[in-house]
Design an enzyme around this catalytic site. Structure first.
Site, PDB file in Angstrom:
ATOM      1  N   GLN B 126       0.818  -1.207   0.000  1.00  0.00           N
ATOM      2  CA  GLN B 126       0.000   0.000   0.000  1.00  0.00           C
ATOM      3  C   GLN B 126       0.855   1.262   0.000  1.00  0.00           C
ATOM      4  OE1 GLN B 126      -2.044   0.872   3.719  1.00  0.00           O
ATOM      5  NE2 GLN B 126      -3.848   1.553   2.621  1.00  0.00           N
ATOM      6  N   GLY B 127       0.664   2.120  -0.981  1.00  0.00           N
ATOM      7  CA  GLY B 127       1.421   3.375  -1.049  1.00  0.00           C
ATOM      8  C   GLY B 127       0.559   4.566  -0.693  1.00  0.00           C
ATOM      9  N   TYR B 128       0.293   4.723   0.580  1.00  0.00           N
ATOM     10  CA  TYR B 128      -0.521   5.847   1.050  1.00  0.00           C
ATOM     11  C   TYR B 128       0.330   6.871   1.796  1.00  0.00           C
ATOM     12  CZ  TYR B 128      -5.260   4.093   0.058  1.00  0.00           C
ATOM     13  OH  TYR B 128      -6.420   3.699  -0.530  1.00  0.00           O
ATOM     14  N   SER B 129       0.779   6.482   3.006  1.00  0.00           N
ATOM     15  CA  SER B 129       1.474   7.439   3.872  1.00  0.00           C
ATOM     16  C   SER B 129       2.757   7.948   3.230  1.00  0.00           C
ATOM     17  CB  SER B 129       1.847   6.780   5.193  1.00  0.00           C
ATOM     18  OG  SER B 129       0.699   6.420   5.905  1.00  0.00           O
ATOM     19  N   GLU B 244     -10.783  -1.654   5.033  1.00  0.00           N
ATOM     20  CA  GLU B 244      -9.681  -2.018   5.911  1.00  0.00           C
ATOM     21  C   GLU B 244     -10.167  -2.104   7.361  1.00  0.00           C
ATOM     22  OE1 GLU B 244      -5.138  -0.481   6.886  1.00  0.00           O
ATOM     23  OE2 GLU B 244      -6.531   0.851   5.887  1.00  0.00           O
ATOM     24  N   SER B 382      -4.974   6.394  12.764  1.00  0.00           N
ATOM     25  CA  SER B 382      -4.658   6.284  14.194  1.00  0.00           C
ATOM     26  C   SER B 382      -5.951   6.336  15.010  1.00  0.00           C
ATOM     27  CB  SER B 382      -3.735   7.426  14.623  1.00  0.00           C
ATOM     28  OG  SER B 382      -4.470   8.635  14.669  1.00  0.00           O
ATOM     29  N   ASN B 383      -5.874   5.847  16.245  1.00  0.00           N
ATOM     30  CA  ASN B 383      -7.085   5.839  17.065  1.00  0.00           C
ATOM     31  C   ASN B 383      -7.583   7.252  17.364  1.00  0.00           C
ATOM     32  OD1 ASN B 383      -6.751   3.126  16.866  1.00  0.00           O
ATOM     33  ND2 ASN B 383      -6.803   2.707  19.079  1.00  0.00           N
ATOM     34  N   GLU B 384      -6.689   8.221  17.291  1.00  0.00           N
ATOM     35  CA  GLU B 384      -7.131   9.612  17.442  1.00  0.00           C
ATOM     36  C   GLU B 384      -7.990  10.025  16.234  1.00  0.00           C
ATOM     37  OE1 GLU B 384      -4.062   8.562  18.070  1.00  0.00           O
ATOM     38  OE2 GLU B 384      -3.787   9.049  20.183  1.00  0.00           O
TER      39      GLU B 384
END
Lengths: 378, 397
Positions: B126-129, B244, B382-384
């Site tokens: 996966q090329g996201y971040s 996801e 992230s959970n935030e």
């Protein structure tokens, strides 16, 4: 009552901070942790010159005096730099153990203070978990001395140690509080094998096998059969030292996290501007402050002749619970707030985190000490 | 309301159990049970067995090789897989890019890519971040500039799990600069063997190297590798993130971990008794079990609604947050269970040297897993960020 540092203690603190800032950038620590010895002999000599290795050792035995508060100051400072030097094993615990030596007392303590002697304390065993009296290693009388047989677990600083103190049973059943004796063995003693390894947090430890190792009556620390006192004395010192180290680590992780959030921009603004994250940083700050108070409270109690046995037990257990819990909270949040970067080996924060989490395992975790506090240990 | 499986559902469950009993290779099961790292060959071997049975991608439409199972059957399947310590298929092909190709790809894309995902012949990443685009994914800067019938891609992706093993990467790239940052992003499939791609492993704190930096330098990508419309990549990315998230709770895996913790606790002693009999230990484990049960019945509520035809909504973020919190609490308990034997380094410095681990065998790697699993509350949004999603999309704040 005066719960603040004396001028001398303040100077000591500044000297530790100065050395850590000047000589312990993270890349130095990384290199030392990966090196053959696992720490710097050169820095160890410098610690000796500065008098840090003689703290807690009386002047007439070659030390510089002082007590648990002084060694806690050093431990806190070393925690800030995540130092790998075995100060906890050799000075904080080792000196406490070797003070109980017989004829060799002055010689050993003087060599320790001079930086010429490394110590490790082998008190845990596979089945013991955190119960100090749970000892199956046996010392059988032979001639005027003893023969030791058994195995010891996760002995910090064992690879470098010249003297390895070992708790062994000279009488009683495997969990009896009486009948323990602590021996100071020469690390090169015949029949003593160390399987050396690195720990997750970059330190060195070893598994020790004792196969009919000879010990003389002079090698006994304290009195035969009353070894639990010796073990508890050393472990209490160890707990206090580890709590101070953890306070230093937490403060550093908190500071690094604030810096990171001030500079890391997402959604067009620094992460530090988000209130949800600010509140998290505030909670971490409070945890750091409360932990530091507990570390020094325990150090003062440990060093004071007025402290009763019950008070000391409570102080040490409470400090370790606070440090264990706060350490997890501060550590886990510091990683979380660093995001993916916090997971990397490249960032110092992950190394601080590993040490902090493993401090909770050393000398008993928060659950163990909570039960000591509550008096509910089985 | 009732919580009893119908005879058909029970028969389905039995069918899955039988398959796993007969076909899951014991060495693969063992590695999943102990948490040892799996190499690609093991994973491919197992995925091919799943594929042979037609169970590689249960959620895909039947015409593309899916199973046609109901959401509840899919849930039961996942549950049985985890309970048997069968590793799930690598998510990047089956759960991530596959559904995007099915929903937005051309017939040619489907013909070319889907069968090779099912057979595990193509591995995806996966090329996201990017270094500057984490939680704020729309800040991504990797550029794709049109040059005849190619895009020329330049930039850097990070945290690319399994990039070193992957044949393909699905990337979010910027094809134009628009006023709204979410516009001008395109969804591009790039052959990892293309000239100009460099993969650099990132060592994580547990000593592993499962994630990477992936660099693109003048990488030429045929325009037919564009998914959907140019500039509409954000829509597809959001669709994918929804996929996801539903599997991220890992309830069955957490249940299996609880079984593992009990087993380890039977071999460990505390105050002269097995740790498994220690009241404080049991109560702590029970507390986590209650949380897990609450999560499980929340999922069953969502699955039931899906069975009745309601699409899962942003409340899936609850599953991500609570699921990962529970997983982390369990890695923590597992590490705690072994006392001092959390300390020895893992993996040992000379991997493959075939040295016995220090201390009891069941303790090896447990601290490393605790450290590694801190990632779960960071990845996949992230959970935030999940809390932001709930605040905005569910609570309307």
């Amino acid at each position: 009552m005066n719960f603040s540092f004396t001028d001398e203690q303040r100077l000591l603190r500044e000297s530790v901070e100065k050395l850590v800032a000047a000589e312990y950038p993270f890349e130095v620590r990384r290199g030392l942790a990966a090196s053959e010895a696992g720490f710097s002999r050169e820095l160890w000599r410098k610690f000796a010159e500065l008098g840090w290795l003689g703290l807690g050792i009386p002047e007439d035995a070659g030390g510089v005096g002082g007590g648990p508060v002084e060694t806690a100051i050093v431990m806190e400072g070393l925690g800030t730099g995540l130092a790998v030097e075995p100060y906890l094993a050799t000075v904080v615990m080792g000196a406490e153990l070797l003070k109980r030596s017989g004829a060799a007392r002055s010689d050993r303590l003087a060599r320790l203070a001079a930086g010429e002697l490394q110590v490790a304390f082998a008190f845990a065993e596979r089945q013991s978990r955190y119960e100090l009296a749970n000892v199956e290693t046996r010392a059988e009388p032979e001639g005027g001395g003893y023969r030791l047989t058994g195995a010891k677990s996760v002995v910090f600083n064992a690879p470098a140690a010249d003297v390895i103190a070992v708790s062994a049973r000279t009488a009683g059943g495997p969990r009896d509080r009486g009948g323990l004796t602590v021996f100071a063995l020469d690390a090169s003693a015949h029949g003593l094998e160390v399987r050396e390894y690195r720990t997750m947090d970059g330190l060195r430890a070893g598994e020790i096998e004792l196969d009919w190792v000879r010990a003389g009556p002079d090698d006994v620390l304290g009195r035969p059969g009353e070894g639990l006192d010796v073990v508890e004395g050393a472990v209490n010192s160890g707990v206090v030292g580890a709590c101070a180290e953890a306070a230093g680590i937490m403060a550093r992780m908190h500071r690094d996290t604030i810096e990171y959030l001030k500079h890391r921009e997402q959604f067009g603004t620094a992460l530090a501007t988000f209130q949800a994250l600010q509140h998290r940083l505030v909670d971490m700050y409070m945890a750091c402050e409360l932990s530091r108070s507990m570390a020094y409270m325990a150090a003062v109690r440990l060093g004071s002749p007025e402290t009763t046995e019950a008070e000391l037990r409570r102080a040490v257990a409470a400090a370790k619970v606070q440090i264990g819990r706060a350490g997890r909270f501060v550590g886990e949040n510091a990683i979380q707030l660093h995001g993916g970067m916090g997971m990397t080996d490249e960032m110092p924060i992950s190394h601080y985190f590993k040490r902090l989490i493993l401090i909770d395992r050393q000398f008993g975790d928060a659950d163990h000490h909570l039960r000591e506090m509550a008096g509910t240990s089985p | 309301m009732d919580l009893v499986l119908t005879p058909e559902e029970r028969a389905f469950q039995e069918e899955v159990r039988t398959f796993l009993r007969e076909r899951l290779p014991p060495d693969v099961r063992e590695r999943t049970w102990t948490g040892a790292r799996m190499d690609k060959e093991d994973q491919v071997r197992w995925e091919k067995i799943l594929h042979e049975r037609g169970w590689m991608a249960p959620s895909w439409p039947v015409e593309h090789g899916g199973t046609g199972w109901t959401p509840l059957e899919r849930y039961l399947f996942e549950e049985e897989m985890e309970a048997a310590f069968a590793p799930p298929p690598m998510p990047f092909g089956v759960n991530m890019v596959g559904p995007v190709i099915i929903a937005f790809g051309t017939e040619e894309h489907k013909r070319r890519f889907l069968p090779r995902i099912l057979s595990s012949d193509d591995w995806w990443c996966q090329g996201y971040s990017e270094p500057g685009a984490g939680s704020d994914l729309a800040a991504l800067k990797t550029r794709a500039v049109r040059d005849g019938d190619h895009y020329v891609v330049n930039g850097q992706k990070t945290w690319t799990t399994a990039a070193q093993h992957a044949d393909w990467i699905f990337c979010l790239v910027r094809t134009s600069q628009e006023a709204r940052r979410q516009e001008g992003i395109s969804f591009l499939l790039i052959d990892m063997h293309s000239p100009g791609i460099t993969v650099r492993p990132i060592r994580t704190m547990d000593g592993g190297e499962e994630i990477n930096d992936t660099f693109f330098e003048d990488v030429r990508v045929p325009v037919e590798n564009l998914i959907g419309e140019e500039g509409k990549g954000w829509t597809y990315a959001k669709f994918l993130l929804g996929h996801e998230r539903t599997g991220i709770a890992g309830v069955a895996r957490s249940k299996a971990q609880i079984r593992r913790i009990r087993e380890v606790a039977r071999s460990e002693t505390s105050h002269g008794r097995p740790l498994a009999e220690d009241p404080r230990f049991r109560e702590r484990l029970a507390e986590i079990e209650v949380e897990l049960m609450a999560l499980e019945y929340t999922i069953l509520r969502i699955v039931s609604a899906m069975n009745a035809g309601t699409a899962p909504g942003p409340e899936a973020s609850i599953l991500k947050i609570k699921g990962t919190e529970i997983q982390q609490a369990l890695t923590d308990m597992l590490m705690q269970a072994v006392g001092y034997y959390a300390h020895p380094e893992y993996p040992p410095p000379e991997p493959g040297a075939n040295v016995a681990p220090v201390g009891p065998e069941h303790a090896a790697g447990l601290a490393a897993r605790y450290f590694n699993w801190r990632k779960s509350s960071i990845y996949g949004g992230s959970n935030e960020i999940q809390r932001n999603i709930i605040a905005k999309m569910v609570l309307g704040l």
